[in-house]
Design an enzyme around this catalytic site. Sequence first.
Site, PDB file in Angstrom:
ATOM      1  N   SER A  60       7.756 105.077  20.451  1.00 38.44           N
ATOM      2  CA  SER A  60       8.047 105.431  18.982  1.00 38.44           C
ATOM      3  C   SER A  60       7.667 106.573  18.471  1.00 38.44           C
ATOM      4  O   SER A  60       8.023 107.132  17.236  1.00 38.44           O
ATOM      5  CB  SER A  60       7.314 104.216  18.367  1.00 38.44           C
ATOM      6  OG  SER A  60       5.933 104.449  18.495  1.00 38.44           O
ATOM      7  N   LYS A 108       1.141 105.666  15.373  1.00 38.33           N
ATOM      8  CA  LYS A 108       2.316 105.930  14.314  1.00 38.33           C
ATOM      9  C   LYS A 108       1.660 107.146  13.385  1.00 38.33           C
ATOM     10  O   LYS A 108       0.623 107.748  13.564  1.00 38.33           O
ATOM     11  CB  LYS A 108       2.612 105.048  13.466  1.00 38.33           C
ATOM     12  CG  LYS A 108       2.889 103.688  13.734  1.00 38.33           C
ATOM     13  CD  LYS A 108       4.234 103.841  14.501  1.00 38.33           C
ATOM     14  CE  LYS A 108       4.448 102.256  15.292  1.00 38.33           C
ATOM     15  NZ  LYS A 108       5.641 102.379  16.008  1.00 38.33           N
TER      16      LYS A 108
END
Length: 210
Positions: A60, A108
């Site tokens: 990610s 993230k």
Amino acid sequence: MDISDNGQLEKTADEQNNDNKPQSITDQVFEWLDVFTTAIITVVIIFTLIFRVATIEGRSMQNTLFEGEKVIISNFNYTPKYGDIVVISRNTENTLEGSVQSQLPIIKRVIATEGQTVDIDFESGTVYVDGKKLSENYTKTPTNLNYNDGVEFPVVVPEGCVFVLGDNRNNSLDSRSSRIGNDGMVDTRYILGHAMLRIFPFSKVGGLGL
């Protein structure tokens, strides 16, 4: 020791000879062991209370971070801000990153903090914060993926929360989905730390700031 007329201490010849005598190998070894032990204890305390090492799992955060890379994170006196890469402790149904009901923390990038408004044009893949288009040269792909599972844009980040996205926008479960948290938001209490430095692989050692 003798005391001279001017009040200073004068060493006897035997004491001076003892001072000049070199340390034995045993004394030197014990001295170095003492220094080494103190250093190890200090490092352990620092990495226990202030810093942690985290290993990247999944895709990610490509092309910023790749699976297997290691970063140093810290939550000491930390306040999230735009652009920070953070490690979040969440149980997430993270199917895009290769696991279901993953127990592992996720990593993230902070896009907006409390009070800010986030909007996404999924056709162009553009992200806006407080009406301003973000220049996101760190992303692998434009932000075209819309989960359509309860998070509606524009959205205001509530108090005590952050809005996060992965850099690999079309392969990241993040604040675009209600599965990441309430309305996609991440409570700052779940943030384990701010990723400050990549330490592995050695060829890519360096800071992770914008």
